[in-house]
Design an enzyme around this catalytic site. Structure first.
Site, mmCIF file in Angstrom:
data_model
loop_
_atom_site.group_PDB
_atom_site.id
_atom_site.type_symbol
_atom_site.label_atom_id
_atom_site.label_comp_id
_atom_site.label_asym_id
_atom_site.label_seq_id
_atom_site.Cartn_x
_atom_site.Cartn_y
_atom_site.Cartn_z
ATOM 1 N N TYR A 19 43.162 36.925 51.402
ATOM 2 C CA TYR A 19 44.481 37.653 50.402
ATOM 3 C C TYR A 19 43.739 37.590 49.089
ATOM 4 O O TYR A 19 42.813 37.153 48.661
ATOM 5 C CB TYR A 19 45.478 36.158 50.482
ATOM 6 C CG TYR A 19 46.238 36.378 52.062
ATOM 7 C CD1 TYR A 19 46.936 37.398 52.202
ATOM 8 C CD2 TYR A 19 45.604 35.446 53.062
ATOM 9 C CE1 TYR A 19 47.454 37.263 53.583
ATOM 10 C CE2 TYR A 19 46.331 35.640 54.249
ATOM 11 C CZ TYR A 19 47.209 36.517 54.368
ATOM 12 O OH TYR A 19 47.843 36.529 55.700
ATOM 13 N N CYS A 20 44.571 38.356 48.188
ATOM 14 C CA CYS A 20 44.410 38.707 46.911
ATOM 15 C C CYS A 20 43.791 37.343 46.377
ATOM 16 O O CYS A 20 44.518 36.178 46.178
ATOM 17 C CB CYS A 20 45.451 39.150 46.095
ATOM 18 S SG CYS A 20 45.212 39.459 44.424
ATOM 19 N N PRO A 21 42.832 37.188 45.724
ATOM 20 C CA PRO A 21 42.045 38.585 44.948
ATOM 21 C C PRO A 21 40.700 38.720 45.958
ATOM 22 O O PRO A 21 39.942 39.435 45.523
ATOM 23 C CB PRO A 21 41.448 37.899 43.405
ATOM 24 C CG PRO A 21 41.446 36.582 43.678
ATOM 25 C CD PRO A 21 42.513 36.168 44.793
#
Length: 82
Positions: A19-21
């Site tokens: 997941y981000c980032p």
């Protein structure tokens, strides 16, 4: 995890489950390690990559050759411009 497909001169960057980032950070590292005009194929499951990867390419001057969504995967083909 990434691996090189010698027949297409393309790096496959598997960011599924991240997941981000993290997907963009991994893409940034991969860009540093490849030559000009090589391609990176990113496979991700994080929907935020739909926003983040095109902006990454635009900001850094790389060419987003294709972007698709198949089942739960987001797939991007990026040509590196150094």
């Amino acid at each position: 995890m990434s691996k090189l497909d010698l027949t297409t001169n393309t790096i496959l960057l598997d960011t599924k489950g991240l997941y981000c980032p993290e997907p963009v950070m991994m893409l940034h590292n991969a860009v540093r390690d490849v030559d000009d005009k090589m391609q990176i194929k990113v496979v991700a499951t994080d929907p935020s990559t739909q926003r983040d990867i095109p902006k990454f390419c635009q900001f850094l001057g790389h060419s987003l050759k294709s972007q698709s969504h198949v089942a739960d995967e987001f797939i991007y083909l990026i040509e590196v411009n150094k």
